[in-house]
Structure formats: C-alpha cells, structure tokens
Design an enzyme around this catalytic site. Structure first.
Site, PDB file in Angstrom:
ATOM      1  N   CYS A 142      31.483  40.817  55.523  1.00  0.00           N
ATOM      2  CA  CYS A 142      30.276  40.224  54.947  1.00  0.00           C
ATOM      3  C   CYS A 142      29.959  38.857  55.559  1.00  0.00           C
ATOM      4  O   CYS A 142      29.646  38.770  56.735  1.00  0.00           O
ATOM      5  CB  CYS A 142      30.411  40.159  53.429  1.00  0.00           C
ATOM      6  SG  CYS A 142      28.791  39.962  52.599  1.00  0.00           S
ATOM      7  N   SER A 192      26.274  43.335  49.506  1.00  0.00           N
ATOM      8  CA  SER A 192      25.897  42.264  48.586  1.00  0.00           C
ATOM      9  C   SER A 192      25.747  40.984  49.407  1.00  0.00           C
ATOM     10  O   SER A 192      26.679  40.202  49.538  1.00  0.00           O
ATOM     11  CB  SER A 192      26.965  42.090  47.497  1.00  0.00           C
ATOM     12  OG  SER A 192      26.623  41.051  46.606  1.00  0.00           O
ATOM     13  N   HIS A 235      30.850  45.606  51.817  1.00  0.00           N
ATOM     14  CA  HIS A 235      32.070  45.385  51.045  1.00  0.00           C
ATOM     15  C   HIS A 235      32.766  46.705  50.722  1.00  0.00           C
ATOM     16  O   HIS A 235      32.730  47.171  49.581  1.00  0.00           O
ATOM     17  CB  HIS A 235      31.743  44.651  49.742  1.00  0.00           C
ATOM     18  CG  HIS A 235      31.426  43.203  49.929  1.00  0.00           C
ATOM     19  ND1 HIS A 235      32.400  42.253  50.146  1.00  0.00           N
ATOM     20  CD2 HIS A 235      30.239  42.544  49.934  1.00  0.00           C
ATOM     21  CE1 HIS A 235      31.835  41.061  50.270  1.00  0.00           C
ATOM     22  NE2 HIS A 235      30.525  41.209  50.158  1.00  0.00           N
ATOM     23  N   GLU A 237      35.718  47.142  50.213  1.00  0.00           N
ATOM     24  CA  GLU A 237      36.840  46.864  49.311  1.00  0.00           C
ATOM     25  C   GLU A 237      36.433  46.776  47.841  1.00  0.00           C
ATOM     26  O   GLU A 237      37.300  46.748  46.956  1.00  0.00           O
ATOM     27  CB  GLU A 237      37.524  45.547  49.725  1.00  0.00           C
ATOM     28  CG  GLU A 237      36.832  44.275  49.272  1.00  0.00           C
ATOM     29  CD  GLU A 237      35.642  43.850  50.117  1.00  0.00           C
ATOM     30  OE1 GLU A 237      35.100  42.752  49.887  1.00  0.00           O
ATOM     31  OE2 GLU A 237      35.234  44.629  51.013  1.00  0.00           O
TER      32      GLU A 237
END
Length: 312
Positions: A142, A192, A235, A237
């Site tokens: 990110c 995000s 993301h 994760e």
C-alpha cells in the site's frame, strides 16, 4: 514448517488458536537448517493487529522463517503499548548490519502527507537504500509501495478526492510470472488508499511490469524483473473486519466515507462482510517467499551485497 517469533508475543496465542504452528527461539535453535530471515518494518498504528495478519500469511509455507519486527523510530505508537514495542521490536540501528532473505514494509496512514512532510521520511529513505544491499527481496504494501516507487524511480502518486476502498476484482496479466502461480485468471483483493499510480506509469519504468490489475482500482501487483522488489498496492493481509473497522472509524469521526465497494452484501453496512480474498492473499505470500526469496537468496546471506547467484 513454523515461523519463529519472540516468546510472549501476543500474536502467538492468536495463531495457535487458529492451529498455526509457531516456534520460540529455544526450539528453533535445535533445528539443523538455515531458516529464512524475514524482517517486518511495521508502520501501521495498530502494530499487534498487523503482526497477526502478516504472520498468519507467512506461516502458510513449508519453509522455516525467523521473523524480526522492526520499528522506524522511538515514538510511542498509536493504539499499541510502549511496553509491547520495547519488548518485541528492534530499532533499525540495531539490525542495520544484518542481512535478510526477505523484508516486508507495511502501509501507513499517511495518505494526505507529501513524503517530505512525513516525520520519519529521512529514515525511511535510508532503510529503502539499505534494503538494496541487505535484502534479497522486499515486499512493499500500500503506502510503502508508492513511497518506494517515489524513492527509487521518482514516480509521483496522485491523491484522489475519494478513497479507493473495497474489495475489487483483479485480472492476472502475466499468468507465467511465478508470483501468479496458482492464481485464478480473476480474483478479489482489498484496497484502502487515496494514492494512485497508473498502470502505464508503472510499465514505463524499465525493469518493472504490472502483473495483476483491477479495472476499478488500477495496478495491484507490480514486480521488478529480478524479483527483488514487489509492489502490492492493496491489502491482501486484511482480516475480514478490517475494512469495516476503518469505515466505522471514519463515520464516528464525522466524515462521510463511501461504503467500501463489493464488501458488504447489497452494500449494506448492517450486514456481515463478504470475504473472498484470503485464499489469494495467502497464495501471494507463499509465492513471494518461494520464488522471490527462497529460490533466489544465497545460502550465505553475507554474499547478498556481492550479487551472488542462488545457492539453493
């Protein structure tokens, strides 16, 4: 094989509760192998949550991994006890002479700041340069992906007015790239972020190629030809509730965020999120560890700076 993490790290109980095998230092010392050394430069404010997310993904491999948690400064982090940082994190200065098979640099909530305005940017730039000499392959997530693009290639992100938030469909552009091995032609992943770099801007950098993209969220996975830099703009994760927590936080702070795309059934925040990214997130980390790290790193990490060929 297990991941080796510090004794008493809170993530250990969470992972054991999920039947994920971890190992402490004493037991790892009795293993007659050379484990992979992986550093995690954690820039997120909630360190413990991010630790669990990343360690979960690193655990899904037959390789034994020694993990070092790294901090970028001594400032008390938001949402994480100082005692946790002092007990489990290494100052960069204490590991600067060490070499790693792999390094993960997380995102950071710094979307609206110019890089020069980030209080630790000078240290960040120093670590990025250090990774070129001390790490076989670095995975940037990110914000870190954009920061590394700026530092290494002078590619500037554009900050959007509205956040790219949600779970987006992606297309595999290079199915023969090892990072994409086992991926379906189309898959989902969370984003995000406010920052954006176009697919063309990535592809114009010599030695870089976009290997997975979204029609709505743009480039997702970008890799250097030598596999030493992997940029992931989303993301993989994230836990099932992470986007929901971010959305609720923004609502409670008086903002008017858009509902994350393709996340809640019928785009209704009152409903439980629809989770459909975790298998591909796990596969991405497994492929990175295998093909970018294990298959390319020298057995003697001291040879990294010499550009040694693989010894596996």
């Amino acid at each position: 094989m297990p991941i080796r993490i510090p004794e008493q790290l809170p993530a250990q109980d969470v992972l054991l509760g999920e039947n994920i095998f971890t190992m402490d230092s004493m037991r790892a010392a009795n293993q007659d192998i050379r484990p992979l050394a992986v550093g995690i430069l954690n820039l997120m404010p909630n360190k413990i949550e991010t630790e669990v997310q990343l360690l979960r993904l690193l655990s899904n491999t037959p390789l034994q991994i020694d993990v070092d948690l790294i901090r970028i400064d001594n400032q008390a982090p938001k949402n994480t006890p100082q005692s946790h940082m002092d007990s489990f994190y290494h100052d960069f200065s204490s590991i600067a002479s060490k070499r790693y098979d792999g390094l993960i640099v997380t995102g950071a909530p710094l979307a609206h700041l110019e890089y020069s305005e980030v209080k630790y940017w000078d240290t960040m730039a120093k670590i990025l340069d250090w990774s070129e000499r001390h790490v076989q392959s670095t995975l940037y997530l990110c914000w870190a992906a954009h920061a590394a693009m700026y530092h290494f290639y002078q590619v500037e992100r554009v900050l959007r007015q509205e956040k790219i938030s949600g779970v987006f469909e992606h297309e595999v552009l290079d199915p023969h790239n090892e990072l994409m091995r086992g991926f379906d032609p189309y898959f989902y992943a969370p984003h995000s972020r406010y920052g954006h770099i176009t697919v063309d801007e990535y592809n114009q950098v010599p030695g870089l190629s976009v290997i997975a993209r979204s029609a709505d969220a743009g480039a997702y996975i970008v890799s250097s030809q030598d596999k030493r830099k992997v940029f992931v703009t989303g993301h993989p994760e994230y836990d099932p509730e992470t986007l929901n927590d971010e959305y609720c936080r923004d609502v409670e702070s008086g903002q008017a965020p858009q509902v994350p795309v393709n996340y809640y059934p019928d785009d209704n925040p009152a409903k439980n999120p629809l989770v459909r990214w975790r298998s591909h997130g796990s596969l991405l980390f497994t492929n990175w560890l295998n093909y970018c790290v294990y298959q390319n790193t020298p057995y003697d990490l001291n040879l990294l700076a010499n550009g040694a060929s693989p010894k596996r």
